[in-house]
Design a protein around this motif. Structure first.
Motif, PDB file in Angstrom:
ATOM      1  N   PRO A   1     -96.962  89.297 -47.979  1.00 43.88           N
ATOM      2  CA  PRO A   1     -96.541  88.479 -49.123  1.00 43.88           C
ATOM      3  C   PRO A   1     -97.720  88.121 -50.025  1.00 43.88           C
ATOM      4  N   PRO A   2     -97.472  87.524 -51.213  1.00 40.62           N
ATOM      5  CA  PRO A   2     -96.153  87.233 -51.771  1.00 40.62           C
ATOM      6  C   PRO A   2     -95.524  88.474 -52.390  1.00 40.62           C
ATOM      7  N   GLU A   3     -94.244  88.387 -52.688  1.00 39.35           N
ATOM      8  CA  GLU A   3     -93.561  89.509 -53.320  1.00 39.35           C
ATOM      9  C   GLU A   3     -93.951  89.586 -54.794  1.00 39.35           C
ATOM     10  N   ARG A   4     -93.766  90.738 -55.352  1.00 38.17           N
ATOM     11  CA  ARG A   4     -94.207  91.023 -56.717  1.00 38.17           C
ATOM     12  C   ARG A   4     -93.403  90.244 -57.752  1.00 38.17           C
ATOM     13  N   VAL A   5     -94.106  89.724 -58.738  1.00 37.64           N
ATOM     14  CA  VAL A   5     -93.469  89.090 -59.896  1.00 37.64           C
ATOM     15  C   VAL A   5     -93.636  90.048 -61.064  1.00 37.64           C
ATOM     16  N   GLN A   6     -92.532  90.597 -61.544  1.00 39.76           N
ATOM     17  CA  GLN A   6     -92.576  91.606 -62.594  1.00 39.76           C
ATOM     18  C   GLN A   6     -92.738  90.956 -63.968  1.00 39.76           C
ATOM     19  N   ASN A   7     -93.598  91.531 -64.793  1.00 39.62           N
ATOM     20  CA  ASN A   7     -93.692  91.146 -66.201  1.00 39.62           C
ATOM     21  C   ASN A   7     -94.399  92.259 -66.952  1.00 39.62           C
ATOM     22  N   VAL A   8     -94.402  92.208 -68.260  1.00 36.05           N
ATOM     23  CA  VAL A   8     -94.924  93.313 -69.061  1.00 36.05           C
ATOM     24  C   VAL A   8     -96.435  93.493 -68.909  1.00 36.05           C
TER      25      VAL A   8
ATOM     26  N   GLY B   1    -102.210 107.882 -61.477  1.00 33.60           N
ATOM     27  CA  GLY B   1    -101.046 107.009 -61.351  1.00 33.60           C
ATOM     28  C   GLY B   1     -99.761 107.735 -61.673  1.00 33.60           C
ATOM     29  N   TRP B   2     -98.691 107.375 -60.954  1.00 37.54           N
ATOM     30  CA  TRP B   2     -97.376 107.962 -61.188  1.00 37.54           C
ATOM     31  C   TRP B   2     -96.408 106.903 -61.696  1.00 37.54           C
ATOM     32  N   SER B   3     -95.633 107.240 -62.741  1.00 37.40           N
ATOM     33  CA  SER B   3     -94.597 106.375 -63.298  1.00 37.40           C
ATOM     34  C   SER B   3     -95.203 105.037 -63.724  1.00 37.40           C
ATOM     35  N   GLU B   4     -94.744 103.920 -63.169  1.00 35.85           N
ATOM     36  CA  GLU B   4     -95.340 102.635 -63.505  1.00 35.85           C
ATOM     37  C   GLU B   4     -96.846 102.651 -63.268  1.00 35.85           C
ATOM     38  N   GLY B   5     -97.266 103.324 -62.209  1.00 35.60           N
ATOM     39  CA  GLY B   5     -98.688 103.413 -61.885  1.00 35.60           C
ATOM     40  C   GLY B   5     -99.509 104.171 -62.906  1.00 35.60           C
TER      41      GLY B   5
ATOM     42  N   ASP C   1     -85.355  94.607 -66.456  1.00 33.85           N
ATOM     43  CA  ASP C   1     -85.439  93.484 -67.395  1.00 33.85           C
ATOM     44  C   ASP C   1     -86.779  93.503 -68.134  1.00 33.85           C
ATOM     45  N   THR C   2     -87.833  93.899 -67.433  1.00 28.80           N
ATOM     46  CA  THR C   2     -89.158  93.971 -68.062  1.00 28.80           C
ATOM     47  C   THR C   2     -89.183  95.016 -69.169  1.00 28.80           C
ATOM     48  N   ALA C   3     -88.495  96.139 -68.945  1.00 35.31           N
ATOM     49  CA  ALA C   3     -88.425  97.175 -69.979  1.00 35.31           C
ATOM     50  C   ALA C   3     -87.762  96.628 -71.247  1.00 35.31           C
ATOM     51  N   GLU C   4     -86.679  95.885 -71.065  1.00 34.47           N
ATOM     52  CA  GLU C   4     -86.007  95.282 -72.215  1.00 34.47           C
ATOM     53  C   GLU C   4     -86.895  94.218 -72.860  1.00 34.47           C
ATOM     54  N   GLU C   5     -87.619  93.473 -72.035  1.00 34.25           N
ATOM     55  CA  GLU C   5     -88.532  92.455 -72.554  1.00 34.25           C
ATOM     56  C   GLU C   5     -89.628  93.100 -73.398  1.00 34.25           C
ATOM     57  N   CYS C   6     -90.132  94.234 -72.944  1.00 34.05           N
ATOM     58  CA  CYS C   6     -91.153  94.955 -73.711  1.00 34.05           C
ATOM     59  C   CYS C   6     -90.609  95.363 -75.079  1.00 34.05           C
ATOM     60  N   TYR C   7     -89.374  95.842 -75.085  1.00 37.87           N
ATOM     61  CA  TYR C   7     -88.763  96.265 -76.354  1.00 37.87           C
ATOM     62  C   TYR C   7     -88.553  95.073 -77.293  1.00 37.87           C
TER      63      TYR C   7
ATOM     64  N   GLY D   1     -91.470  97.463 -78.117  1.00 34.48           N
ATOM     65  CA  GLY D   1     -91.338  98.669 -77.306  1.00 34.48           C
ATOM     66  C   GLY D   1     -92.659  99.280 -76.876  1.00 34.48           C
ATOM     67  N   ARG D   2     -93.759  98.587 -77.101  1.00 33.22           N
ATOM     68  CA  ARG D   2     -95.079  99.124 -76.740  1.00 33.22           C
ATOM     69  C   ARG D   2     -95.640  98.349 -75.546  1.00 33.22           C
ATOM     70  N   PHE D   3     -95.775  99.045 -74.420  1.00 29.65           N
ATOM     71  CA  PHE D   3     -96.416  98.413 -73.268  1.00 29.65           C
ATOM     72  C   PHE D   3     -97.884  98.148 -73.608  1.00 29.65           C
ATOM     73  N   PRO D   4     -98.499  97.143 -72.976  1.00 34.86           N
ATOM     74  CA  PRO D   4     -99.876  96.775 -73.332  1.00 34.86           C
ATOM     75  C   PRO D   4    -100.862  97.927 -73.320  1.00 34.86           C
ATOM     76  N   CYS D   5    -100.685  98.916 -72.437  1.00 37.39           N
ATOM     77  CA  CYS D   5    -101.635 100.033 -72.379  1.00 37.39           C
ATOM     78  C   CYS D   5    -101.566 100.911 -73.618  1.00 37.39           C
ATOM     79  N   ASP D   6    -100.449 100.854 -74.355  1.00 30.88           N
ATOM     80  CA  ASP D   6    -100.291 101.728 -75.515  1.00 30.88           C
ATOM     81  C   ASP D   6    -101.368 101.483 -76.560  1.00 30.88           C
ATOM     82  N   ALA D   7    -101.728 100.227 -76.776  1.00 31.79           N
ATOM     83  CA  ALA D   7    -102.738  99.896 -77.787  1.00 31.79           C
ATOM     84  C   ALA D   7    -104.134 100.338 -77.362  1.00 31.79           C
ATOM     85  N   LEU D   8    -104.312 100.618 -76.069  1.00 29.32           N
ATOM     86  CA  LEU D   8    -105.633 100.969 -75.557  1.00 29.32           C
ATOM     87  C   LEU D   8    -105.920 102.462 -75.577  1.00 29.32           C
ATOM     88  N   LEU D   9    -104.918 103.281 -75.848  1.00 34.90           N
ATOM     89  CA  LEU D   9    -105.098 104.727 -75.764  1.00 34.90           C
ATOM     90  C   LEU D   9    -106.287 105.246 -76.577  1.00 34.90           C
ATOM     91  N   PRO D  10    -106.504 104.774 -77.819  1.00 37.53           N
ATOM     92  CA  PRO D  10    -107.657 105.299 -78.585  1.00 37.53           C
ATOM     93  C   PRO D  10    -109.011 104.913 -77.986  1.00 37.53           C
TER      94      PRO D  10
END
Length: 261
Positions: free
Chosen positions: A72-79, A105-109, A179-185, A190-199
């Motif tokens: 524990p503790p269990e995961r708390v999901q957020n963007v 990393g795969w998928s979320e990772g 729910d986190t995916a909808e929250e991101c949108y 619709g841009r996850f935080p890593c999107d702004a870091l790509l450049p």
């Protein structure tokens, strides 16, 4: 499951117990990161890792906070969860003195791996983002709503998760991710935080995808914003192509490492 090159361990990072596995003892360091409601035992099993030559690679597979054995503790999901995971990942590799390393990393990772690549200059020498998506569109949000209730899934689709966690844990965590995916949108356009870091990413990046995976998003958009990037597609694979075609994945990663060494 036994293998002379494979072992499982725990580390304490920021007051939390973090579970991880270790494979191999070679000079090339690698960190592999699981997907949503995943764990290293599910997403990076020995049956995949053993395709790497243990004489060449040292591979750490982490259970991010709240997943797998990092409970524990269990995961708390957020963007911002993947951004936070990247900090733990870096501290683990620093603690193990396995720098620099390749972040895989795969998928979320994959988003965690991209955070590492953007912020770990001189500590990350390359990044492999598998089934990656850094943005989510309205259509994808609607699809995730339809996937939210895991009670409606086919038993065969639930089975890989339920081998490693309870149905109660899986059902709640998966619903929270949707729910986190909808929250991101709604909150971030619709841009996850890593999107702004790509450049900002300067290390070489390899994108691996399944050709039948609708969820990996617009890879051309990701490619257009990273300086040094290439993409490979397993045409017959879906979202979990790395488990169905492990030899193909390992071959692509090894070629990428050789080309960028």
């Amino acid at each position: 499951m036994t293998h002379s090159e494979y072992s499982e361990h725990f580390a304490e990072i920021d007051g939390q117990k973090i579970g991880y596995s270790k494979y191999g003892h070679g000079a090339t360091n690698m960190l592999t990161i699981c997907g949503g409601v995943g764990c290293y035992a599910k997403d990076w099993p020995l049956s995949t890792l053993e395709h790497f030559d243990p004489e060449k690679y040292t591979i750490i597979s982490i259970d991010p906070p709240g997943y797998g054995k990092s409970r524990p503790p269990e995961r708390v999901q957020n963007v911002f969860r993947c951004q936070k995971d990247a900090v733990i990942c870096m501290k683990l590799m620093e603690q193990l003195e396995l720098l620099p390393f390749t972040a895989v990393g795969w998928s979320e990772g994959s988003r965690t791996a991209l955070h590492l690549a953007a912020n770990g200059i001189q500590k990350i020498n390359r990044c492999v983002a598998m089934a990656a998506t850094t943005r989510i569109e309205k259509r994808a949000v609607e699809v995730t709503k339809g996937m939210k209730n895991t009670d409606l899934w086919l038993p065969a689709d639930r089975e890989p998760y339920l081998k490693h966690c309870s149905n109660e844990f899986f059902k709640k965590q998966w619903a929270d991710i949707m729910d986190t995916a909808e929250e991101c949108y709604n909150m971030l356009g619709g841009r996850f935080p890593c999107d702004a870091l790509l450049p900002r990413i300067t290390c070489p990046v390899l994108l691996l995808n399944g050709g039948q995976d609708w969820f990996h998003g617009d890879q051309k958009e990701i490619m257009s914003r990273i300086k040094d990037v290439k993409m490979e597609t397993q045409l017959h694979g879906g979202h979990d192509f790395h488990l169905k075609y492990p030899k193909w994945v390992v071959d692509k990663i090894e070629r990428f490492i050789t080309e960028t060494s």
